[in-house]
Motif scaffolding. Structure first.
Motif, PDB file in Angstrom:
ATOM      1  N   UNK A  45       0.829  -1.212   0.000  1.00 44.00           N
ATOM      2  CA  UNK A  45       0.000   0.000   0.000  1.00 44.00           C
ATOM      3  C   UNK A  45       0.859   1.256   0.000  1.00 44.00           C
ATOM      4  N   UNK A  46       1.952   1.219   0.716  1.00 46.62           N
ATOM      5  CA  UNK A  46       2.850   2.383   0.719  1.00 46.62           C
ATOM      6  C   UNK A  46       3.514   2.569  -0.657  1.00 46.62           C
ATOM      7  N   UNK A  47       3.851   1.455  -1.299  1.00 47.74           N
ATOM      8  CA  UNK A  47       4.457   1.543  -2.626  1.00 47.74           C
ATOM      9  C   UNK A  47       3.465   2.049  -3.670  1.00 47.74           C
ATOM     10  N   UNK A  48       2.186   1.816  -3.447  1.00 49.21           N
ATOM     11  CA  UNK A  48       1.175   2.310  -4.391  1.00 49.21           C
ATOM     12  C   UNK A  48       1.185   3.831  -4.502  1.00 49.21           C
ATOM     13  N   UNK A  49       1.772   4.517  -3.513  1.00 51.05           N
ATOM     14  CA  UNK A  49       1.837   5.978  -3.584  1.00 51.05           C
ATOM     15  C   UNK A  49       2.729   6.450  -4.734  1.00 51.05           C
ATOM     16  N   UNK A  50       3.566   5.561  -5.277  1.00 44.42           N
ATOM     17  CA  UNK A  50       4.419   5.919  -6.407  1.00 44.42           C
ATOM     18  C   UNK A  50       3.652   5.882  -7.735  1.00 44.42           C
ATOM     19  N   UNK A  51       2.444   5.330  -7.707  1.00 40.61           N
ATOM     20  CA  UNK A  51       1.637   5.203  -8.920  1.00 40.61           C
ATOM     21  C   UNK A  51       0.638   6.355  -9.001  1.00 40.61           C
ATOM     22  N   UNK A  52       0.329   6.731 -10.229  1.00 38.38           N
ATOM     23  CA  UNK A  52      -0.608   7.827 -10.454  1.00 38.38           C
ATOM     24  C   UNK A  52      -1.554   7.445 -11.585  1.00 38.38           C
ATOM     25  N   UNK A  53      -2.237   6.327 -11.422  1.00 41.81           N
ATOM     26  CA  UNK A  53      -3.157   5.847 -12.447  1.00 41.81           C
ATOM     27  C   UNK A  53      -2.426   5.187 -13.597  1.00 41.81           C
ATOM     28  N   UNK A  54      -3.181   4.840 -14.633  1.00 41.30           N
ATOM     29  CA  UNK A  54      -2.611   4.129 -15.785  1.00 41.30           C
ATOM     30  C   UNK A  54      -2.009   5.058 -16.832  1.00 41.30           C
ATOM     31  N   UNK A  55      -2.149   6.362 -16.634  1.00 39.71           N
ATOM     32  CA  UNK A  55      -1.656   7.300 -17.634  1.00 39.71           C
ATOM     33  C   UNK A  55      -0.235   7.763 -17.422  1.00 39.71           C
ATOM     34  N   UNK A  56       0.350   7.424 -16.260  1.00 41.48           N
ATOM     35  CA  UNK A  56       1.731   7.835 -15.968  1.00 41.48           C
ATOM     36  C   UNK A  56       2.518   6.645 -15.442  1.00 41.48           C
ATOM     37  N   UNK A  57       3.797   6.672 -15.703  1.00 46.84           N
ATOM     38  CA  UNK A  57       4.685   5.636 -15.184  1.00 46.84           C
ATOM     39  C   UNK A  57       4.877   5.839 -13.688  1.00 46.84           C
ATOM     40  N   UNK A  58       5.097   4.767 -12.927  1.00 44.31           N
ATOM     41  CA  UNK A  58       5.325   4.929 -11.490  1.00 44.31           C
ATOM     42  C   UNK A  58       6.650   5.631 -11.230  1.00 44.31           C
ATOM     43  N   UNK A  59       6.660   6.458 -10.198  1.00 43.22           N
ATOM     44  CA  UNK A  59       7.884   7.141  -9.809  1.00 43.22           C
ATOM     45  C   UNK A  59       8.883   6.137  -9.235  1.00 43.22           C
ATOM     46  N   UNK A  60      10.145   6.488  -9.324  1.00 42.57           N
ATOM     47  CA  UNK A  60      11.205   5.588  -8.855  1.00 42.57           C
ATOM     48  C   UNK A  60      11.250   5.492  -7.334  1.00 42.57           C
ATOM     49  N   UNK A  61      10.681   6.498  -6.644  1.00 41.82           N
ATOM     50  CA  UNK A  61      10.758   6.517  -5.191  1.00 41.82           C
ATOM     51  C   UNK A  61       9.390   6.738  -4.566  1.00 41.82           C
ATOM     52  N   UNK A  62       9.176   6.129  -3.419  1.00 38.39           N
ATOM     53  CA  UNK A  62       7.975   6.362  -2.614  1.00 38.39           C
ATOM     54  C   UNK A  62       8.431   6.571  -1.182  1.00 38.39           C
ATOM     55  N   UNK A  63       7.748   7.451  -0.473  1.00 36.22           N
ATOM     56  CA  UNK A  63       8.077   7.726   0.924  1.00 36.22           C
ATOM     57  C   UNK A  63       7.374   6.688   1.784  1.00 36.22           C
ATOM     58  N   UNK A  64       8.097   5.678   2.227  1.00 39.55           N
ATOM     59  CA  UNK A  64       7.481   4.570   2.951  1.00 39.55           C
ATOM     60  C   UNK A  64       7.047   4.948   4.363  1.00 39.55           C
ATOM     61  N   UNK A  65       7.689   5.899   4.965  1.00 38.85           N
ATOM     62  CA  UNK A  65       7.324   6.256   6.332  1.00 38.85           C
ATOM     63  C   UNK A  65       5.944   6.876   6.398  1.00 38.85           C
ATOM     64  N   UNK A  66       5.655   7.811   5.489  1.00 39.82           N
ATOM     65  CA  UNK A  66       4.352   8.467   5.524  1.00 39.82           C
ATOM     66  C   UNK A  66       3.387   7.935   4.491  1.00 39.82           C
ATOM     67  N   UNK A  67       3.889   7.093   3.585  1.00 40.56           N
ATOM     68  CA  UNK A  67       3.026   6.545   2.559  1.00 40.56           C
ATOM     69  C   UNK A  67       2.668   7.528   1.473  1.00 40.56           C
ATOM     70  N   UNK A  68       3.211   8.743   1.511  1.00 42.42           N
ATOM     71  CA  UNK A  68       2.906   9.739   0.497  1.00 42.42           C
ATOM     72  C   UNK A  68       3.986   9.727  -0.579  1.00 42.42           C
ATOM     73  N   UNK A  69       3.583  10.062  -1.780  1.00 46.01           N
ATOM     74  CA  UNK A  69       4.547  10.122  -2.868  1.00 46.01           C
ATOM     75  C   UNK A  69       5.533  11.253  -2.640  1.00 46.01           C
ATOM     76  N   UNK A  70       6.757  11.060  -3.058  1.00 40.29           N
ATOM     77  CA  UNK A  70       7.751  12.119  -2.982  1.00 40.29           C
ATOM     78  C   UNK A  70       7.466  13.111  -4.104  1.00 40.29           C
ATOM     79  N   UNK A  71       7.014  14.278  -3.761  1.00 36.26           N
ATOM     80  CA  UNK A  71       6.611  15.259  -4.765  1.00 36.26           C
ATOM     81  C   UNK A  71       7.778  15.726  -5.624  1.00 36.26           C
ATOM     82  N   UNK A  72       8.932  15.869  -5.015  1.00 33.77           N
ATOM     83  CA  UNK A  72      10.093  16.336  -5.765  1.00 33.77           C
ATOM     84  C   UNK A  72      11.092  15.208  -5.980  1.00 33.77           C
TER      85      UNK A  72
END
Length: 198
Positions: A45-72
């Motif tokens: 579930x924390x790794x899912x924060x790197x995904x942004x639907x089917x229209x974009x590739x998943x980001x290389x990093x996800x913030x596992x502590x807070x579960x939020x995507x790394x914006x920058x």
């Protein structure tokens, strides 16, 4: 790729502890109640924060502590980083009965494959925001290698003919465009035959 390996380790440990692997039942832990699977779902579930639907590739990093995507976070993602998610995410979906993981990984793989060249070659890295190739150098080495491996393994595990077709087309393309005698070289994914440095 490190976090997906952690997820894979948790899934493997759960299968061993629960006695689910044929021939390894003797490793099962008496009284085991699925704690490792619950941890795997939490990591997934924390790794899912790197995904942004089917229209974009998943980001290389996800913030596992807070579960939020790394914006920058890093915008660049390698082909292997996108192409090696399905085995772990698909298995997690099958074990947890939560289809979100498998669906996210399938979307990512399909989007990646849609960006192949007319020669069925993939480059090395892409910009996850634009989907444009940053490094269009195709090969079978670092940054791409496990894409081939996981396409075939995922087909063998899940049986999607689509995965076999992806693997077969990419393998055939590697033989046609990257093989130079007994060696494999690199080539621009849109260009001609690979060369091997002397």
């Amino acid at each position: 790729e490190t976090n997906i390996r952690v997820l894979g380790g948790l899934i493997s440990a759960h299968l061993l502890a629960s006695g689910s692997i044929k021939g390894a039942e003797h490793i099962a832990i008496p009284g085991y109640r699925g704690d490792l699977l619950r941890l795997a779902v939490d990591v997934g579930e924390r790794l899912l924060s790197a995904f942004d639907g089917c229209g974009k590739l998943p980001r290389a990093f996800a913030h596992l502590r807070g579960g939020k995507a790394l914006q920058n976070g890093q915008r660049e993602q390698c082909t292997a980083g996108v192409g090696t998610l399905l085995l772990e995410f698909g298995t997690l979906s099958r074990l947890s009965l939560d289809s979100r993981f498998e669906e996210a990984a399938l979307c990512a793989l399909r989007l990646l494959w849609s960006k192949r060249s007319t020669r069925d070659l993939l480059g090395n890295t892409l910009d996850v925001n634009t989907g444009a190739w940053r490094n269009p150098s195709s090969g079978i080495g670092a940054g791409i290698d496990s894409f081939y491996e996981y396409a075939l393994k995922s087909y063998l595990v899940f049986g999607y003919s689509e995965l076999y077709n992806i693997w077969n087309a990419s393998y055939t393309a590697a033989l046609s465009h990257l093989r130079v005698g007994p060696w494999y070289g690199e080539s621009n994914m849109h260009a001609g035959k690979a060369e091997v440095a002397a």
